[in-house]
Write a protein that holds these residues in place. Sequence first.
Motif, PDB file in Angstrom:
ATOM      1  N   SER A  18       0.865  -1.158   0.116  1.00  0.00           N
ATOM      2  CA  SER A  18      -0.178   0.117   0.026  1.00  0.00           C
ATOM      3  C   SER A  18       0.755   1.373  -0.152  1.00  0.00           C
ATOM      4  CB  SER A  18      -0.895  -0.049   1.142  1.00  0.00           C
ATOM      5  OG  SER A  18      -1.756   1.186   1.323  1.00  0.00           O
ATOM      6  N   ARG A  19       0.816   2.037  -1.108  1.00  0.00           N
ATOM      7  CA  ARG A  19       1.571   3.402  -1.136  1.00  0.00           C
ATOM      8  C   ARG A  19       0.648   4.595  -0.860  1.00  0.00           C
ATOM      9  NH1 ARG A  19       3.459  -0.039  -5.150  1.00  0.00           N
ATOM     10  NH2 ARG A  19       5.653  -0.551  -5.378  1.00  0.00           N
ATOM     11  N   THR A  20       1.052   5.299  -0.223  1.00  0.00           N
ATOM     12  CA  THR A  20       0.580   6.643   0.073  1.00  0.00           C
ATOM     13  C   THR A  20       0.700   7.630  -1.069  1.00  0.00           C
ATOM     14  OG1 THR A  20       2.387   7.350   1.147  1.00  0.00           O
ATOM     15  CG2 THR A  20       0.967   6.282   2.705  1.00  0.00           C
ATOM     16  N   ASP A  21      -0.321   8.533  -1.033  1.00  0.00           N
ATOM     17  CA  ASP A  21      -0.355   9.485  -2.260  1.00  0.00           C
ATOM     18  C   ASP A  21       0.572  10.504  -1.948  1.00  0.00           C
ATOM     19  OD1 ASP A  21      -1.130  11.069  -4.659  1.00  0.00           O
ATOM     20  OD2 ASP A  21      -2.920  11.907  -3.572  1.00  0.00           O
ATOM     21  N   ARG A  22       1.438  10.651  -3.026  1.00  0.00           N
ATOM     22  CA  ARG A  22       2.875  11.499  -2.870  1.00  0.00           C
ATOM     23  C   ARG A  22       2.598  12.780  -3.769  1.00  0.00           C
ATOM     24  NH1 ARG A  22       8.259   8.469  -3.346  1.00  0.00           N
ATOM     25  NH2 ARG A  22       8.782  10.440  -2.840  1.00  0.00           N
ATOM     26  N   SER A  23       1.362  12.984  -4.303  1.00  0.00           N
ATOM     27  CA  SER A  23       1.004  14.150  -5.171  1.00  0.00           C
ATOM     28  C   SER A  23       1.375  15.589  -4.387  1.00  0.00           C
ATOM     29  CB  SER A  23      -0.330  14.272  -5.570  1.00  0.00           C
ATOM     30  OG  SER A  23      -0.669  13.035  -6.246  1.00  0.00           O
ATOM     31  N   LYS A  24       1.965  16.434  -5.275  1.00  0.00           N
ATOM     32  CA  LYS A  24       2.669  17.446  -4.646  1.00  0.00           C
ATOM     33  C   LYS A  24       1.205  18.591  -4.351  1.00  0.00           C
ATOM     34  CE  LYS A  24       5.872  21.105  -5.680  1.00  0.00           C
ATOM     35  NZ  LYS A  24       6.797  21.752  -6.621  1.00  0.00           N
ATOM     36  N   PRO A  47       9.762  22.522   0.001  1.00  0.00           N
ATOM     37  CA  PRO A  47      10.586  23.249   0.994  1.00  0.00           C
ATOM     38  C   PRO A  47      11.963  23.469   0.672  1.00  0.00           C
ATOM     39  CG  PRO A  47      10.166  20.998   1.524  1.00  0.00           C
ATOM     40  CD  PRO A  47       9.275  21.097   0.278  1.00  0.00           C
ATOM     41  N   ARG A  48      12.688  24.349   0.912  1.00  0.00           N
ATOM     42  CA  ARG A  48      14.188  24.548   0.677  1.00  0.00           C
ATOM     43  C   ARG A  48      15.147  23.624   1.466  1.00  0.00           C
ATOM     44  NH1 ARG A  48      15.859  29.188  -1.710  1.00  0.00           N
ATOM     45  NH2 ARG A  48      17.842  28.922  -0.512  1.00  0.00           N
ATOM     46  N   LYS A  49      16.020  23.118   1.026  1.00  0.00           N
ATOM     47  CA  LYS A  49      16.903  22.166   1.490  1.00  0.00           C
ATOM     48  C   LYS A  49      18.141  22.844   2.106  1.00  0.00           C
ATOM     49  CE  LYS A  49      15.803  18.067  -1.121  1.00  0.00           C
ATOM     50  NZ  LYS A  49      16.355  16.918  -2.243  1.00  0.00           N
ATOM     51  N   PRO A  50      18.609  22.489   3.392  1.00  0.00           N
ATOM     52  CA  PRO A  50      19.660  23.275   3.729  1.00  0.00           C
ATOM     53  C   PRO A  50      20.957  23.239   3.013  1.00  0.00           C
ATOM     54  CG  PRO A  50      19.319  21.130   5.115  1.00  0.00           C
ATOM     55  CD  PRO A  50      18.166  21.404   4.052  1.00  0.00           C
TER      56      PRO A  50
END
Length: 426
Positions: A322-328, A333-336
Amino acid sequence: MDPRSYRDWTWVACPISLPPTVPASAVLHLPTLRVTGGKVRADVAYTHPVPKAKHAGHEVALGVDWGLNTLLTAGTLRLQQDGRITALGAGGQFRAAGVLAKQHRLRRQSERLHAKADHYQRLIGGDQQHDLAGKHALLRDEIQHVSARRTNLNDALAWSAARWTVDQAIAAGASVIYLEDLRSMEARGMGATMNTRLSQQVRGKIADRIRHLAAEHGIAVVTVPARNTSKHCPHCLTPLQHRKAPDKPTVAGWKWAICPNQPSCGWQGDRDHGAWRRIAARGLTHQNKTITDKTTGAMVIRAVVDTLEAAAVVTPTTTKISRTDRSKTGPTPRKPARPAPRRRRAPSPTRPHGRAGKRPEGHAPTDRKLPRAAHRHQNVTTTSTPTTGHQPRGATLGAGFHLHAHATPPRWETIPETYSDTGSLS
């Protein structure tokens, strides 16, 4: 020489090198000598014992489905001790689009030559001294030459496809090959274009070659009814929904099959891959109904029993993921900032300079393990049967056979099936 008595004859020893395909335990028979191209050739027949193929008692079976663009699609199923049927690997395909294109080109050339020869025959009538009599004779010779090329191409295609099928069975350890019944693939009532494509597949020759090669290894070849093999789901027998392949949305056809039984099943894949699963599962459950045809001597399963067909389902070998919805849903977010790379705490040891030099200072040590992502298992993504990826331009211009026959090599490892709750990709 003109021998007149027994004294004029003498014994001559002709050493013959046998090919590696002849087993060491074979019994050779009296050869037949023939002269071909100024050389003496020997036809040596031999016999060797082979295991007898059995009608029932099979645990591993290879299912073979016939196709148009993909000539053969095959895969292996195993019958477990508790009655469950599981798939061994993802199956393979034998594609011969280029060979079929060359075959189609030769057929059209033969039709044009026949039409031209018939026209000359009408003009000549019964006059053997007509000016067109010589051209008509040349056309007849050309027609025979094209017919011989078509025959050789059909034989090469039949042997190549049969050898690939038997190799798949040997690699998987299968004791039986279940073929789709050819009577359901008769070329009639389906339009001129489809009838021509079906008739050019030389399925009868391929089936005969498969029986011949499989008999050497004691593998049984059984034909099963082809009813609803592409219509029903191989896991739950629910009627499938056919649509365009998700990776080829612009290609015409309905190659992709989706099981509407959500969420308990939800199987989806190429319809040819679903068909070989249904054929192999039907053969394993009906193997006690296998008989030998008195006319042809081939093993067949004539009818489908509803009670046995209900058990002809393939059990998934892996659990459903079962895979969760990964829609944007928002901005990323900015990465460090990337941290500085690790440096060596101690300088490199002093060594004499050789031809290879020495490692410069400041590099990270090379004896550490790779990050976890480098060892992570990459799942296999199922795609549809390629229909337009191969452009047989060389075949239409008269290229060779082996440049346009593509086959999946025998699989020695099983590939687990993957499932998803996301439904259709199209």
